[in-house]
Write a protein that holds these residues in place. Structure first.
Motif, PDB file in Angstrom:
ATOM      1  N   LEU A 122       0.827  -1.198   0.000  1.00 37.59           N
ATOM      2  CA  LEU A 122       0.000   0.000   0.000  1.00 37.59           C
ATOM      3  C   LEU A 122       0.866   1.255   0.000  1.00 37.59           C
ATOM      4  CD1 LEU A 122      -2.710  -1.076   2.608  1.00 37.59           C
ATOM      5  CD2 LEU A 122      -2.758  -1.318   0.128  1.00 37.59           C
ATOM      6  N   SER A 123       0.298   2.364  -0.440  1.00 37.91           N
ATOM      7  CA  SER A 123       1.068   3.586  -0.582  1.00 37.91           C
ATOM      8  C   SER A 123       0.692   4.649   0.445  1.00 37.91           C
ATOM      9  CB  SER A 123       0.872   4.157  -1.990  1.00 37.91           C
ATOM     10  OG  SER A 123      -0.502   4.418  -2.221  1.00 37.91           O
ATOM     11  N   VAL A 124      -0.077   4.282   1.480  1.00 39.09           N
ATOM     12  CA  VAL A 124      -0.409   5.231   2.540  1.00 39.09           C
ATOM     13  C   VAL A 124       0.843   5.490   3.362  1.00 39.09           C
ATOM     14  CG1 VAL A 124      -1.859   5.683   4.536  1.00 39.09           C
ATOM     15  CG2 VAL A 124      -2.758   4.377   2.601  1.00 39.09           C
ATOM     16  N   VAL A 125       1.277   6.740   3.433  1.00 38.18           N
ATOM     17  CA  VAL A 125       2.563   7.067   4.031  1.00 38.18           C
ATOM     18  C   VAL A 125       2.372   7.668   5.408  1.00 38.18           C
ATOM     19  CG1 VAL A 125       4.677   8.405   3.764  1.00 38.18           C
ATOM     20  CG2 VAL A 125       3.548   7.452   1.752  1.00 38.18           C
ATOM     21  N   ALA A 126       3.098   7.172   6.409  1.00 39.78           N
ATOM     22  CA  ALA A 126       3.113   7.771   7.741  1.00 39.78           C
ATOM     23  C   ALA A 126       4.104   8.931   7.757  1.00 39.78           C
ATOM     24  CB  ALA A 126       3.505   6.718   8.772  1.00 39.78           C
ATOM     25  N   SER A 127       4.132   9.659   8.863  1.00 34.81           N
ATOM     26  CA  SER A 127       5.042  10.800   8.985  1.00 34.81           C
ATOM     27  C   SER A 127       6.432  10.315   9.361  1.00 34.81           C
ATOM     28  CB  SER A 127       4.512  11.761  10.052  1.00 34.81           C
ATOM     29  OG  SER A 127       5.409  12.817  10.270  1.00 34.81           O
ATOM     30  N   THR A 128       7.423  10.663   8.551  1.00 31.52           N
ATOM     31  CA  THR A 128       8.787  10.180   8.741  1.00 31.52           C
ATOM     32  C   THR A 128       9.778  11.311   8.539  1.00 31.52           C
ATOM     33  OG1 THR A 128       8.099   8.090   7.736  1.00 31.52           O
ATOM     34  CG2 THR A 128      10.461   8.441   8.024  1.00 31.52           C
ATOM     35  N   THR A 129      10.789  11.373   9.415  1.00 24.77           N
ATOM     36  CA  THR A 129      11.881  12.326   9.243  1.00 24.77           C
ATOM     37  C   THR A 129      13.199  11.579   9.358  1.00 24.77           C
ATOM     38  OG1 THR A 129      10.635  14.174  10.166  1.00 24.77           O
ATOM     39  CG2 THR A 129      13.022  14.390  10.141  1.00 24.77           C
ATOM     40  N   ILE A 130      14.074  11.717   8.373  1.00 27.10           N
ATOM     41  CA  ILE A 130      15.442  11.227   8.451  1.00 27.10           C
ATOM     42  C   ILE A 130      16.314  12.421   8.820  1.00 27.10           C
ATOM     43  CG2 ILE A 130      17.374  10.222   7.187  1.00 27.10           C
ATOM     44  CD1 ILE A 130      15.306   8.774   5.479  1.00 27.10           C
ATOM     45  N   SER A 131      16.943  12.361   9.978  1.00 28.31           N
ATOM     46  CA  SER A 131      17.639  13.531  10.515  1.00 28.31           C
ATOM     47  C   SER A 131      19.150  13.384  10.569  1.00 28.31           C
ATOM     48  CB  SER A 131      17.112  13.851  11.921  1.00 28.31           C
ATOM     49  OG  SER A 131      17.142  12.693  12.732  1.00 28.31           O
ATOM     50  N   GLY A 132      19.674  12.186  10.304  1.00 24.75           N
ATOM     51  CA  GLY A 132      21.115  12.016  10.364  1.00 24.75           C
ATOM     52  C   GLY A 132      21.595  10.827   9.568  1.00 24.75           C
ATOM     53  N   VAL A 133      22.806  10.927   9.042  1.00 29.25           N
ATOM     54  CA  VAL A 133      23.443   9.830   8.322  1.00 29.25           C
ATOM     55  C   VAL A 133      24.924   9.822   8.668  1.00 29.25           C
ATOM     56  CG1 VAL A 133      23.812  11.246   6.260  1.00 29.25           C
ATOM     57  CG2 VAL A 133      23.814   8.753   6.059  1.00 29.25           C
ATOM     58  N   ALA A 134      25.492   8.633   8.810  1.00 25.62           N
ATOM     59  CA  ALA A 134      26.923   8.475   9.060  1.00 25.62           C
ATOM     60  C   ALA A 134      27.436   7.326   8.204  1.00 25.62           C
ATOM     61  CB  ALA A 134      27.192   8.199  10.537  1.00 25.62           C
ATOM     62  N   VAL A 135      28.629   7.476   7.672  1.00 23.61           N
ATOM     63  CA  VAL A 135      29.230   6.462   6.802  1.00 23.61           C
ATOM     64  C   VAL A 135      30.524   5.974   7.431  1.00 23.61           C
ATOM     65  CG1 VAL A 135      30.209   5.988   4.529  1.00 23.61           C
ATOM     66  CG2 VAL A 135      28.207   7.478   4.747  1.00 23.61           C
ATOM     67  N   HIS A 136      30.692   4.657   7.460  1.00 24.65           N
ATOM     68  CA  HIS A 136      31.955   4.072   7.917  1.00 24.65           C
ATOM     69  C   HIS A 136      32.270   2.892   7.007  1.00 24.65           C
ATOM     70  CE1 HIS A 136      34.821   1.787  10.403  1.00 24.65           C
ATOM     71  NE2 HIS A 136      35.172   2.975  10.837  1.00 24.65           N
ATOM     72  N   GLY A 137      33.358   3.004   6.248  1.00 23.62           N
ATOM     73  CA  GLY A 137      33.712   1.945   5.309  1.00 23.62           C
ATOM     74  C   GLY A 137      32.637   1.797   4.250  1.00 23.62           C
TER      75      GLY A 137
END
Length: 222
Positions: free
Chosen positions: A12-27
């Motif tokens: 289904l395509s009903v979307v909830a409320s979402t926030t991506i607030s951080g990203v970190a990369v290692h290797g």
């Protein structure tokens, strides 16, 4: 590019409320954090979904996801979350850092008299980590997950009856974790280690003060 979202059930395509607030990369790995609310049941990354529970009524849950790079892009390895069972409670992942041991998420949580639980990504493993009821109206938190998604320890930054926002984090070359944020209220900011012992930073000199706290990767305050 990543196609990331929460949906209320496949496909289904009903979307909830979402926030991506951080990203970190290692290797070759990347870690994401953020928060979600509403009737979400899965985090979907590049059409691969991982189930997550719907928050308690009116509540907001934090999440953390580990992705790994392939020849066609980044794909999820595991996803897990942190939450209180109390309605209208808030647990938000605001920033994330990573090293060879895993990832570290900071954010804020509250207000509730119930504990917050950070869950193991491996549903067959019941090793979770808890953070006791909030001290202030909103507390800052720090949680460490290892590379397979098992929470290792939690810590907090808090001022009684006041708000602490923990909004930035970085791993340093001396195997430390540095957290920054702000606090309100006239009382001292208490920085808790993973065992619950506190280090006090003097009372506020303004309506909102900045702070810097340094932790070891084992959860000690230095």
């Amino acid at each position: 590019l990543l196609n990331i979202g929460y949906i209320s059930g496949f496909p289904l395509s009903v979307v909830a409320s979402t926030t991506i607030s951080g990203v970190a990369v290692h290797g070759t790995n990347a870690y994401l954090t953020g928060y979600y609310s509403g009737a979400a049941t899965a985090l979907v990354v590049n059409d691969i979904g991982f189930a997550l529970p719907t928050p308690a009524g009116g509540a907001t849950n934090m999440f953390v996801a580990k992705l790994t790079v392939t020849t066609t892009g980044y794909y999820p390895v595991w996803v897990t979350y942190g939450a209180s069972a109390t309605a209208s409670s808030v647990c938000t992942g605001l920033a994330i850092a990573a090293d060879s041991e895993g990832c570290y998420i900071t954010g804020n949580c509250g207000p509730t008299a119930a504990a917050f639980t950070f869950y193991n990504a491996d549903t067959t493993n019941t090793t979770n980590a808890t953070l006791a009821a909030t001290v202030g109206t909103r507390d800052g938190f720090l949680v460490k997950f290892n590379t397979i998604g098992t929470p290792q320890w939690t810590a907090r930054m808090a001022v009684a009856s006041s708000t602490v926002n923990s909004t930035g984090i970085a791993c340093s070359p001396d195997a430390s974790v540095v957290v920054v944020g702000s606090s309100t209220g006239a009382s001292a900011l208490n920085v808790y280690n993973s065992a619950g012992a506190t280090t006090a930073i003097g009372g506020s000199t303004g309506s909102q003060d900045a702070f810097v706290a340094k932790y070891t990767t084992a959860g000690g305050v230095t």
